[in-house]
Design a protein around this motif. Structure first.
Motif, PDB file in Angstrom:
ATOM      1  N   THR A  29       0.844  -1.196   0.000  1.00  0.00           N
ATOM      2  CA  THR A  29       0.000   0.000   0.000  1.00  0.00           C
ATOM      3  C   THR A  29       0.882   1.250   0.000  1.00  0.00           C
ATOM      4  O   THR A  29       2.077   1.187   0.297  1.00  0.00           O
ATOM      5  CB  THR A  29      -0.908   0.057   1.243  1.00  0.00           C
ATOM      6  OG1 THR A  29      -0.118   0.397   2.388  1.00  0.00           O
ATOM      7  CG2 THR A  29      -1.613  -1.267   1.487  1.00  0.00           C
ATOM      8  N   TYR A  43      -4.913   2.493  -0.213  1.00  0.00           N
ATOM      9  CA  TYR A  43      -4.780   1.516  -1.299  1.00  0.00           C
ATOM     10  C   TYR A  43      -5.890   1.579  -2.344  1.00  0.00           C
ATOM     11  O   TYR A  43      -6.129   0.618  -3.062  1.00  0.00           O
ATOM     12  CB  TYR A  43      -4.550   0.095  -0.786  1.00  0.00           C
ATOM     13  CG  TYR A  43      -5.419  -0.479   0.306  1.00  0.00           C
ATOM     14  CD1 TYR A  43      -5.027  -0.427   1.636  1.00  0.00           C
ATOM     15  CD2 TYR A  43      -6.595  -1.161  -0.004  1.00  0.00           C
ATOM     16  CE1 TYR A  43      -5.781  -1.022   2.634  1.00  0.00           C
ATOM     17  CE2 TYR A  43      -7.354  -1.768   0.982  1.00  0.00           C
ATOM     18  CZ  TYR A  43      -6.943  -1.684   2.310  1.00  0.00           C
ATOM     19  OH  TYR A  43      -7.693  -2.291   3.291  1.00  0.00           O
ATOM     20  N   ASP A  44      -6.491   2.743  -2.451  1.00  0.00           N
ATOM     21  CA  ASP A  44      -7.422   2.967  -3.560  1.00  0.00           C
ATOM     22  C   ASP A  44      -7.618   4.470  -3.717  1.00  0.00           C
ATOM     23  O   ASP A  44      -6.719   5.251  -3.382  1.00  0.00           O
ATOM     24  CB  ASP A  44      -8.742   2.208  -3.365  1.00  0.00           C
ATOM     25  CG  ASP A  44      -9.444   2.593  -2.052  1.00  0.00           C
ATOM     26  OD1 ASP A  44      -9.051   3.603  -1.426  1.00  0.00           O
ATOM     27  OD2 ASP A  44     -10.377   1.884  -1.657  1.00  0.00           O
ATOM     28  N   PHE A 127      -3.613   6.101  -6.883  1.00  0.00           N
ATOM     29  CA  PHE A 127      -2.975   4.979  -6.190  1.00  0.00           C
ATOM     30  C   PHE A 127      -1.990   4.274  -7.116  1.00  0.00           C
ATOM     31  O   PHE A 127      -2.356   3.801  -8.188  1.00  0.00           O
ATOM     32  CB  PHE A 127      -4.015   3.963  -5.690  1.00  0.00           C
ATOM     33  CG  PHE A 127      -3.357   2.723  -5.148  1.00  0.00           C
ATOM     34  CD1 PHE A 127      -2.603   2.782  -3.972  1.00  0.00           C
ATOM     35  CD2 PHE A 127      -3.430   1.511  -5.819  1.00  0.00           C
ATOM     36  CE1 PHE A 127      -1.949   1.653  -3.473  1.00  0.00           C
ATOM     37  CE2 PHE A 127      -2.791   0.379  -5.322  1.00  0.00           C
ATOM     38  CZ  PHE A 127      -2.058   0.452  -4.153  1.00  0.00           C
ATOM     39  N   SER A 129       0.872   1.334  -6.378  1.00  0.00           N
ATOM     40  CA  SER A 129       1.467   0.507  -5.331  1.00  0.00           C
ATOM     41  C   SER A 129       2.987   0.576  -5.385  1.00  0.00           C
ATOM     42  O   SER A 129       3.587   0.347  -6.440  1.00  0.00           O
ATOM     43  CB  SER A 129       1.031  -0.949  -5.502  1.00  0.00           C
ATOM     44  OG  SER A 129       1.827  -1.781  -4.692  1.00  0.00           O
ATOM     45  N   ARG A 135      -3.845  -3.943  -8.132  1.00  0.00           N
ATOM     46  CA  ARG A 135      -4.878  -3.110  -7.511  1.00  0.00           C
ATOM     47  C   ARG A 135      -5.412  -3.818  -6.277  1.00  0.00           C
ATOM     48  O   ARG A 135      -5.272  -5.035  -6.131  1.00  0.00           O
ATOM     49  CB  ARG A 135      -6.027  -2.817  -8.475  1.00  0.00           C
ATOM     50  CG  ARG A 135      -6.931  -3.999  -8.737  1.00  0.00           C
ATOM     51  CD  ARG A 135      -7.976  -3.663  -9.807  1.00  0.00           C
ATOM     52  NE  ARG A 135      -8.811  -4.814 -10.067  1.00  0.00           N
ATOM     53  CZ  ARG A 135     -10.025  -5.013  -9.562  1.00  0.00           C
ATOM     54  NH1 ARG A 135     -10.569  -4.102  -8.777  1.00  0.00           N
ATOM     55  NH2 ARG A 135     -10.713  -6.103  -9.824  1.00  0.00           N
ATOM     56  N   PHE A 136      -6.012  -3.064  -5.399  1.00  0.00           N
ATOM     57  CA  PHE A 136      -6.743  -3.622  -4.264  1.00  0.00           C
ATOM     58  C   PHE A 136      -8.228  -3.564  -4.596  1.00  0.00           C
ATOM     59  O   PHE A 136      -8.708  -2.565  -5.162  1.00  0.00           O
ATOM     60  CB  PHE A 136      -6.434  -2.837  -2.988  1.00  0.00           C
ATOM     61  CG  PHE A 136      -5.054  -3.124  -2.427  1.00  0.00           C
ATOM     62  CD1 PHE A 136      -4.884  -4.011  -1.368  1.00  0.00           C
ATOM     63  CD2 PHE A 136      -3.919  -2.535  -2.981  1.00  0.00           C
ATOM     64  CE1 PHE A 136      -3.625  -4.289  -0.863  1.00  0.00           C
ATOM     65  CE2 PHE A 136      -2.648  -2.807  -2.481  1.00  0.00           C
ATOM     66  CZ  PHE A 136      -2.499  -3.683  -1.416  1.00  0.00           C
TER      67      PHE A 136
END
Ligand SMILES: [Fe+2]
Length: 306
Positions: A29, A43-44, A127, A129, A135-136
């Motif tokens: 993250t 995380y988004d 976002f 990472s 992606r989350f």
């Protein structure tokens, strides 16, 4: 009350530097320092999904639930008061740290605190990472799920989740385990979205107040690479790779800097609740999820009969 999603988790920790490292290098993250030593895990598109507050010890502070409007917030607040809960509305400073317009908190019969908010803050930063996670999986599904230990009256708590918080049963298990045939139960709940469960209550203790939370990532490779990073960074593996029965997630579990566990998974079922029948899933895992040495399990995970 009607809750849209599990929007965030609040953790109290004396190990903020460890959390910062763990979030970036293992979970993948982004992080941002907050006021008074707080740490945000982003995380988004939202400013954060996990808020770590400085604390003298390791503890789960609260599950944060969001609703979509002030009207929905006021309705939830009315419901909480009508249910006789002791409700505390967050002050300006607490709202600032949580980056929400308003929130209130209440305690469930188990001693776990919950917060209900509206007006969360979007992040201006896209976002990306730092560990290359594709992606989350969040959005309307929320941050993932929290699995809470039972510290009080199990039945009372189930009733509270259903009747006061307005959560609905997804499924459950309950079976006799061990030489004394002790009944061990787990109940899984969803709120007003398609994630299979946002909260679970397991008949097992945990000193931090949390058994684990789930983060869901976009691909199986994201899970495999996280396993590699955990190994490289010395983050202890708690349970091996496996696939759950109820939400179909393929995941492994690792130990967080606070001691509770994090489930890192992929492939959660997106539910259509229209024709869903609440099931006794009887066991937790199709395959894998073996507890690693040193991590004793109270929770039945294996196939029936084992
Ligand atoms: Fe889980």
């Amino acid at each position: 009350m009607k809750l849209d999603q599990l929007a965030y988790a609040v953790i109290g920790s004396a190990r903020i530097p460890e959390w910062r490292d763990f979030a970036v290098k293992v979970l993948g993250t982004m992080t941002e320092d907050g006021p008074d030593g707080a740490l945000y895990l982003k995380y988004d598109e939202w400013h954060y999904r996990v808020l770590v507050l400085p604390a003298p010890d390791e503890r789960f502070v609260a599950a944060g639930w969001s609703v979509r409007s002030r009207a929905a917030y006021l309705a939830a607040l009315d419901d909480a008061k009508a249910a006789g809960l002791t409700v505390e509305e967050g002050g300006a400073e607490e709202c600032d740290v949580r980056m929400v317009k308003e929130f209130f908190r209440f305690r469930d019969p188990n001693g776990t605190d919950h917060e209900v908010c509206w007006g969360r803050t979007m992040s201006a930063i896209p976002f990306v990472s730092p560990a290359g996670v594709s992606r989350f999986v969040t959005g309307d599904l929320g941050m993932g799920h929290v699995v809470l230990p039972s510290r009080g009256d199990f039945e009372e708590c189930l009733g509270f989740y259903e009747n006061v918080m307005g959560l609905e049963y997804s499924d459950f298990f309950g079976r006799r385990v061990g030489p004394d045939g002790k009944q061990l139960r787990g109940y899984f709940f969803h709120c007003d979205n398609a994630r299979q469960h946002s909260l679970a209550l397991i008949e097992a203790p945990d000193p931090t107040g949390l058994i684990h939370f789930l983060v869901e990532v976009g691909t199986l490779d994201d899970v495999g690479r996280a396993m590699d990073r955990a190994r490289d960074e010395g983050a202890p593996l708690v349970r091996s790779l496996g696939r759950h029965v109820n939400d179909s997630v393929v995941s492994f579990y690792l130990e967080s800097p606070s001691g509770f566990h994090i489930e890192y998974g992929f492939g959660g079922e997106v539910m259509d609740w229209t024709d869903h029948e609440v099931r006794n899933v009887s066991y937790g895992t199709h395959w894998g999820h073996e507890w690693q040495p040193g991590y004793a399990s109270e929770v039945p995970t294996s196939k029936p009969g084992t």
